[in-house]
Design an enzyme around this catalytic site. Structure first.
Site, mmCIF file in Angstrom:
data_model
loop_
_atom_site.group_PDB
_atom_site.id
_atom_site.type_symbol
_atom_site.label_atom_id
_atom_site.label_comp_id
_atom_site.label_asym_id
_atom_site.label_seq_id
_atom_site.Cartn_x
_atom_site.Cartn_y
_atom_site.Cartn_z
ATOM 1 N N ASP A 1 0.867 -1.176 0.000
ATOM 2 C CA ASP A 1 0.000 0.000 0.000
ATOM 3 C C ASP A 1 0.905 1.228 0.000
ATOM 4 O O ASP A 1 1.970 1.215 0.620
ATOM 5 C CB ASP A 1 -0.902 -0.013 1.245
ATOM 6 N N LYS B 1 -0.501 3.355 7.268
ATOM 7 C CA LYS B 1 -1.314 2.144 7.329
ATOM 8 C C LYS B 1 -0.425 0.898 7.387
ATOM 9 O O LYS B 1 -0.659 -0.025 8.166
ATOM 10 C CB LYS B 1 -2.175 2.102 6.065
ATOM 11 N N GLU C 1 -14.997 -9.753 -6.416
ATOM 12 C CA GLU C 1 -15.268 -10.209 -5.047
ATOM 13 C C GLU C 1 -16.737 -9.960 -4.736
ATOM 14 O O GLU C 1 -17.322 -9.006 -5.226
ATOM 15 C CB GLU C 1 -14.339 -9.517 -4.048
ATOM 16 N N ARG D 1 -19.272 -9.306 1.689
ATOM 17 C CA ARG D 1 -20.002 -8.244 2.380
ATOM 18 C C ARG D 1 -19.172 -7.783 3.558
ATOM 19 O O ARG D 1 -18.586 -8.606 4.262
ATOM 20 C CB ARG D 1 -21.335 -8.783 2.925
ATOM 21 N N CYS E 1 -20.692 -0.081 -2.283
ATOM 22 C CA CYS E 1 -20.868 -0.817 -3.542
ATOM 23 C C CYS E 1 -22.147 -0.515 -4.305
ATOM 24 O O CYS E 1 -22.090 -0.182 -5.489
ATOM 25 C CB CYS E 1 -20.803 -2.314 -3.277
ATOM 26 N N LYS F 1 -22.505 2.981 -5.912
ATOM 27 C CA LYS F 1 -21.442 3.213 -6.907
ATOM 28 C C LYS F 1 -21.620 2.289 -8.115
ATOM 29 O O LYS F 1 -21.490 2.714 -9.264
ATOM 30 C CB LYS F 1 -20.090 2.949 -6.231
HETATM 31 C C1 UDX Z 1 -22.415 -5.632 -1.024
HETATM 32 C C2 UDX Z 1 -22.687 -7.011 -1.672
HETATM 33 O O1 UDX Z 1 -23.572 -7.771 -0.845
HETATM 34 C C3 UDX Z 1 -21.388 -7.747 -1.900
HETATM 35 O O2 UDX Z 1 -21.645 -8.982 -2.564
HETATM 36 C C4 UDX Z 1 -20.478 -6.877 -2.747
HETATM 37 O O3 UDX Z 1 -19.269 -7.485 -3.003
HETATM 38 C C5 UDX Z 1 -20.253 -5.528 -2.070
HETATM 39 O O4 UDX Z 1 -21.511 -4.918 -1.826
HETATM 40 P P1 UDX Z 1 -21.933 -4.684 1.402
HETATM 41 O O5 UDX Z 1 -21.991 -3.339 0.767
HETATM 42 O O6 UDX Z 1 -20.829 -4.984 2.342
HETATM 43 O O7 UDX Z 1 -21.893 -5.842 0.272
HETATM 44 O O8 UDX Z 1 -23.293 -4.865 2.227
HETATM 45 P P2 UDX Z 1 -24.656 -5.652 2.099
HETATM 46 O O9 UDX Z 1 -24.753 -6.608 3.214
HETATM 47 O O10 UDX Z 1 -24.889 -6.179 0.746
HETATM 48 O O11 UDX Z 1 -25.690 -4.477 2.417
HETATM 49 C C6 UDX Z 1 -25.767 -3.310 1.595
HETATM 50 C C7 UDX Z 1 -26.812 -2.368 2.114
HETATM 51 O O12 UDX Z 1 -28.108 -2.860 1.855
HETATM 52 C C8 UDX Z 1 -26.767 -2.091 3.605
HETATM 53 O O13 UDX Z 1 -26.948 -0.699 3.818
HETATM 54 C C9 UDX Z 1 -27.930 -2.857 4.168
HETATM 55 O O14 UDX Z 1 -28.462 -2.270 5.323
HETATM 56 C C10 UDX Z 1 -28.921 -2.789 3.004
HETATM 57 N N1 UDX Z 1 -29.866 -3.911 2.978
HETATM 58 C C11 UDX Z 1 -29.412 -5.185 2.775
HETATM 59 C C12 UDX Z 1 -31.226 -3.679 3.098
HETATM 60 O O15 UDX Z 1 -31.655 -2.530 3.256
HETATM 61 N N2 UDX Z 1 -32.090 -4.730 3.029
HETATM 62 C C13 UDX Z 1 -31.669 -6.006 2.837
HETATM 63 O O16 UDX Z 1 -32.531 -6.902 2.771
HETATM 64 C C14 UDX Z 1 -30.278 -6.250 2.708
#
Ligand code: UDX
Length: 471
Positions: A30, A35, A156, A159, A283, A286
Site C-alpha cells: 500500500d 497504514k 469479489e 459483504r 458498492c 457506486k
Molecule cells: C455488497 C454485496 O452484498 C457484496 O456482494 C459486494 O461485493 C459488495 O456490496 P456490502 O456493501 O458490504 O456488500 O453490504 P450488504 O450486506 O450487501 O448491504 C448493503 C446495504 O443494503 C446495507 O446498507 C444494508 O443495510 C442494506 N440492505 C441489505 C437492506 O436494506 N435490506 C436487505 O434486505 C439487505
C-alpha cells in the site's frame, strides 16, 4: 503460491489474510506508509469481525510493505485491490487502478505473472489494464513485455461485516481470463476454497451444508459484468421490497409478513428483502451508477436499475417526512439517531443513510444526537463539519429527545432495556427505519412505535399473539 496484493482496504486485506491463512505466501503493498506501519505492528486499521484473529494465525505467511519491488519479486499472482471511488459523473475513478498497473509494469522483473483485477472496474478494464502493464514495462525496461502479463478478472462478492466468512465459504468463485495459463494459476490458488479442503478457523466453522464451491470460468468482460449485474440485482431487490412497503403502509398490510410470504418462494429467496431506509455502503450506489454510465456510453437506458436508485433515494427522504408527520416542526427539536454505519458489524460510513439524515435534520434546524457502537471515531474524523452531538451511550443519545430513529440495526440496540429508555424522554417516540425492533415490546415499554410506511403492526401482532395464547 507467492501472491502480491496491491491495496490494503477491505477487499485487499481480507483477500490477503484469507490467502495467507490457506498457506499461500502473501505480500501486501500500500502506498499509505502509516497504514503499513500499523499493519506491521499487528494493528488492523478497519473494523471487520475475525480479521484480526485470522491475521494473527496467518502472520508467518503475510508481510506488509510500501515497496512494489520487494512485494512483486517472487509473485506468481498480483491482485489489484485498490479503491475505485465514484466520480461526480457516476463512473468510477480509475486513477488508483492505473497507478497500480503502472507500478507492476515498472517493478515486475520475472517471466510471467497473472494480474488480477479484484477492484470493481468498468467493463472492458481488463484490456485497458493489460495495455498499461505492457506500456509501463516497455517504458521502464526499454523492451517489449512479450506475454509477461496475463490479466484476469476475479470479482469479489464479500459483504463488509462477514467478509472473512464470504471469502472462505463463497457461493461461487468467478474467474474471467482469456489466457489458459492464467486460469490454471488461479484455479491452483483457489483450490483449497473450491474443494473446501482447508481446516476451518476455530472461530468460523464451515457451514454444515457446504460442499465444493462452483467455479464460473468466463471471458474477461463477462466476469466484469457479473459483478455489476449481481450488485444491481441485490440493490433492486431491496428497492422492490421498499416500494411494496410503501403500498403496504397505505393498505394496512404488514411488510415484514409480506416479505416473508414472498421470500419463501425459492424462485425469489428470502434474502435482501428486508425493508427499511435502503442500501448504503461502498458498492450498491457506486455500482448501479457505473452500470448506468456504461450503458449510456452505448446509448442504452436501464430503467429498472435507475428506478432502484430512485426508490432508494426516496427512502431516505421518508425518514424526514415521517418525523415531520409526527412532530410537525423539526426546527428546535432534538432527534437521536441510533446507528451511523451503513449496516451493523462495520464502521464504514460510505454512503451511509444516517450521515445524510444528520445533514438533512441539521438543515431543518433540528438538534441531532448520534450514537454508534463502533463508528463514532470514524464519524468524528470523516464528518467534522456535521454539528451532531456525539453520545457515549445509547441512553445518553436518547435522553431528552423528541424522537429517536433506529438507523442501523445493531443487535445491541435490539436488546436494550426499552422501558428504561422510555423514562429518558418526555413523549417516547421511536421511528424504526430498519423494521428491526419488536413493536409489541417497545410499545409495551412505553414508546409510540412507527415505521417508514407509517403503519404500526403492533396492535395486529398483539392481537394475533393473544389469540394464539387463548387457543
Ligand atoms: C455488497 C454485496 O452484498 C457484496 O456482494 C459486494 O461485493 C459488495 O456490496 P456490502 O456493501 O458490504 O456488500 O453490504 P450488504 O450486506 O450487501 O448491504 C448493503 C446495504 O443494503 C446495507 O446498507 C444494508 O443495510 C442494506 N440492505 C441489505 C437492506 O436494506 N435490506 C436487505 O434486505 C439487505
Amino acid at each position: 503460491m507467492n501472491v502480491c496484493i496491491i491495496g490494503t482496504g477491505y477487499v485487499g486485506l481480507t483477500t490477503g489474510a484469507c490467502l495467507a491463512y490457506l498457506g499461500h505466501q502473501v505480500s501486501c503493498i500500500d502506498t499509505d506508509a502509516a497504514k503499513i506501519s500499523r499493519l506491521r505492528a499487528g494493528d488492523v486499521p478497519i473494523y471487520e469481525p475475525y480479521l484480526q484473529e485470522l491475521l494473527e494465525i496467518a502472520r508467518p505467511h503475510i508481510e506488509f510493505s510500501t515497496d512494489y519491488r520487494s512485494g512483486l519479486a517472487a509473485a506468481e499472482v498480483v491482485f489489484i485491490a485498490v479503491g475505485t471511488p465514484p466520480n461526480p459523473d457516476g463512473g468510477p475513478d480509475l486513477r488508483y487502478v492505473c497507478a497500480a498497473a503502472e507500478g507492476i509494469g515498472e517493478y515486475y522483473e520475472g517471466e510471467f505473472v497473472v494480474v488480477v483485477n479484484k477492484s470493481t472496474v468498468p467493463i472492458g478494464s481488463g484490456n485497458w489494464v493489460e495495455s498499461i502493464l505492457r506500456e509501463s514495462f516497455q517504458r521502464y525496461r526499454g523492451r517489449q513485455a512479450n506475454g509477461r502479463f496475463a490479466v484476469a478478472s476475479n470479482p469479489e462478492f464479500l459483504r463488509e461485516g462477514t467478509a472473512i466468512y464470504d471469502t472462505l465459504y463463497p457461493d461461487r468463485v468467478v474467474i474471467g481470463a482469456e489466457n489458459a495459463h492464467a486460469l490454471e494459476v488461479l484455479y491452483t490458488l483457489y483450490r483449497p476454497i473450491l474443494d473446501q479442503s482447508f481446516t476451518a478457523p476455530p472461530f468460523l466453522t464451515r457451514p454444515e451444508e457446504m460442499s465444493a464451491v462452483p467455479l464460473v470460468s468466463t471471458d474477461l468482460s463477462s466476469a466484469e459484468l457479473v459483478k455489476y449485474a449481481a450488485n444491481a440485482f441485490l440493490a433492486l431487490k431491496i428497492s422492490y421490497i421498499n416500494e411494496i412497503g410503501r403500498l403496504a403502509g397505505k393498505v394496512g398490510a404488514d411488510i415484514l409478513q409480506v416479505a416473508r410470504g414472498i421470500g419463501l418462494d425459492t424462485r425469489i429467496g428470502s434474502r435482501f428483502l428486508q425493508p427499511g431506509v435502503g442500501w448504503g455502503g461502498s458498492c450498491f450506489g457506486k455500482d448501479t451508477a457505473a452500470l448506468l454510465a456504461t450503458a449510456s456510453e452505448y446509448n442504452l437506458r436501464m430503467p429498472i436499475v435507475q428506478a432502484a436508485r430512485d426508490v432508494n433515494r426516496h427512502q431516505r427522504d421518508l425518514v424526514i417526512e415521517r418525523l415531520l408527520d409526527e412532530l410537525r416542526i423539526l426546527k428546535g427539536r432534538t432527534i437521536g439517531l441510533l446507528g451511523l454505519a451503513f449496516k451493523p458489524q462495520t464502521d464504514d460510513l460510505r454512503d451511509a443513510p444516517a450521515v445524510e439524515i444528520v445533514q438533512k435534520l441539521i438543515d431543518r434546524g433540528a438538534r441531532v444526537k448520534v450514537h454508534d457502537p463502533v463508528a463514532m471515531n470514524r464519524f468524528r474524523q470523516e464528518q467534522p463539519q456535521l454539528a451532531a452531538l456525539r453520545s457515549a451511550t445509547p441512553e445518553e443519545c436518547v435522553q431528552f429527545c423528541d424522537a429517536v430513529v433506529l438507523m442501523t440495526e445493531w443487535p445491541q440496540y435490539l436488546e436494550m432495556n426499552w422501558s428504561q429508555l422510555a423514562t429518558l424522554m418526555e413523549k417516547p417516540l421511536i421511528l424504526d427505519a430498519r423494521y428491526a425492533l419488536d413493536p409489541v415490546r417497545v410499545g409495551r415499554a412505553g414508546f409510540r412505535y412507527t415505521t417508514l410506511d407509517r403503519w404500526n403492526p403492533a396492535p395486529a401482532r398483539l392481537a394475533a399473539a393473544t389469540a394464539g395464547a387463548l387457543a
